[in-house]
Design an enzyme around this catalytic site. Structure first.
Site, PDB file in Angstrom:
ATOM      1  N   LYS A   6       2.888 -11.398   8.281  1.00  0.00           N
ATOM      2  CA  LYS A   6       1.787 -10.730   7.710  1.00  0.00           C
ATOM      3  C   LYS A   6       1.121 -11.576   6.457  1.00  0.00           C
ATOM      4  CE  LYS A   6      -0.030  -7.117   4.916  1.00  0.00           C
ATOM      5  NZ  LYS A   6       0.160  -6.326   3.777  1.00  0.00           N
TER       6      LYS A   6
ATOM      7  N   VAL B 200      -3.299  -5.949   9.150  1.00  0.00           N
ATOM      8  CA  VAL B 200      -2.458  -4.825   8.557  1.00  0.00           C
ATOM      9  C   VAL B 200      -3.399  -4.203   7.565  1.00  0.00           C
ATOM     10  CG1 VAL B 200      -0.379  -4.241   7.294  1.00  0.00           C
ATOM     11  CG2 VAL B 200      -0.261  -6.059   9.242  1.00  0.00           C
TER      12      VAL B 200
ATOM     13  N   THR C  17       0.745  -1.129   0.028  1.00  0.00           N
ATOM     14  CA  THR C  17       0.091  -0.038   0.099  1.00  0.00           C
ATOM     15  C   THR C  17       1.054   1.217   0.086  1.00  0.00           C
ATOM     16  OG1 THR C  17      -1.733  -1.131   1.227  1.00  0.00           O
ATOM     17  CG2 THR C  17      -1.669   1.214   1.366  1.00  0.00           C
TER      18      THR C  17
ATOM     19  N   TYR D 225       6.399 -11.667   4.827  1.00  0.00           N
ATOM     20  CA  TYR D 225       5.239 -11.144   4.304  1.00  0.00           C
ATOM     21  C   TYR D 225       4.830 -12.355   3.192  1.00  0.00           C
ATOM     22  CZ  TYR D 225       2.674  -7.549   1.615  1.00  0.00           C
ATOM     23  OH  TYR D 225       1.626  -6.779   1.166  1.00  0.00           O
TER      24      TYR D 225
END
Length: 311
Positions: A166, A213, A50, A138
């Site tokens: 994540k 998140v 993002t 991630y």
């Protein structure tokens, strides 16, 4: 600062505001950080998807970390994405991020070249060994084309290589396997399992996830903080209602015309347009080669904000 073990709560992946000439807008970045902190978030993740990390040159990356860590001044942990194709490049980004003040690192599996799970494990081990910093994996197979299996993640957690995960894989069964393993294995302690899905936070927390998140958390951080607190309190009916309101707001990611732009331009453009319309950032520009939303598409973002009570 010391990262809580496990890290929990709401940790938004912070958008990177840009000026009209594509430099980092540090004034808007500070305003966005204040917007998030005032909502009560539990941490900040800079240089994630993002944040447009894949689009940013190295000098932009460093400036983002320096600006955020200096302004936060230890109020909450700051995690920095060190995402790149392979280990040596990632380690260099990690050294820069830590020198700029990051509290922890976030890395994907290697990409561009295809790697074996043994090589992926070695990638994370080398990052951890060379930096000595808390490292979060991630899981983003749509972008890196490798899935981080539960067994691999839990093995690295047991070794002390990984501080958390994540999960943006969309694999709910795999996610649950990691949650259950982190809770039940005696050799895994203090490991944070965080969902990257804006749309299933209530169910992820019910499974036992530590937090979320959410990219949409830039736009409505208070909503995600409220949702997390309701889940922690066991107020599941109220949590479901808040989750459903956020699901409606998330519809803004589809405002861009797919005939002329990709999903990234549409989604990140919508987040930045929403922040611009809310008066948080000065310019909604996304990084090249992403395409800007049209005036009518920005107006559509405004309708989503109004429906969610944010305008």
């Amino acid at each position: 600062m010391t990262i809580p073990a496990p890290l929990n709560g709401v940790v938004p992946p912070v958008c990177t505001p840009l000026t009209p000439d594509s430099e980092v807008d540090t004034a808007s970045l500070v305003a966005l950080v204040d917007h998030l902190l005032e909502a009560g978030v539990d941490g900040l993740f800079v240089l994630g998807s993002t944040s447009e990390v894949a689009f940013l040159p190295d000098a932009h990356r460093r400036l983002v970390v320096e600006t955020v860590t200096r302004h936060v001044a230890g109020q909450v942990p700051v995690l920095a994405g060190v995402i790149d194709t392979a280990t040596l490049r990632v380690v260099r980004h990690a050294e820069t991020a830590l020198a700029a003040g990051a509290d922890a690192l976030v890395a994907t599996a290697p990409f561009y070249t295809r790697t074996h799970p043994a090589e992926i494990a070695e990638h994370f081990r080398l990052i951890a060994r060379r930096t000595g910093a808390p490292l979060f994996a991630y899981d983003l197979p749509v972008s890196v084309h490798s899935k981080l299996g539960a067994e691999l993640v839990l093995e690295l957690a047991a070794e002390g290589v990984l501080a958390g995960l994540k999960d943006s894989s969309g694999d709910e069964g795999g996610f649950r396997s990691v949650v259950l393993g982190a809770r039940s294995r005696a050799d895994v302690d203090g490991f944070s399992v965080l969902t990257g899905s804006e749309l299933t936070v209530d169910s992820a927390l019910a499974m036992g996830a530590a937090g979320v998140v959410p990219g949409l958390g830039n736009v409505d951080p208070a909503g995600y903080v409220r949702l997390h607190r309701l889940c922690v309190a066991g107020e599941w009916a109220l949590a479901r209602a808040e989750q459903e309101r956020l699901c409606g707001l998330f519809g803004m990611v589809g405002v861009g015309d797919p005939a002329r732009m990709g999903r990234s331009s549409s989604a990140l453009g919508a987040f930045k347009a929403a922040l611009y319309l809310r008066g948080v950032i000065a310019c909604p520009l996304t990084a090249a080669p992403q395409l800007p939303l049209s005036a009518s598409e920005v107006a559509a973002v405004g309708k989503y904000l109004a429906a969610a009570g944010l305008l």
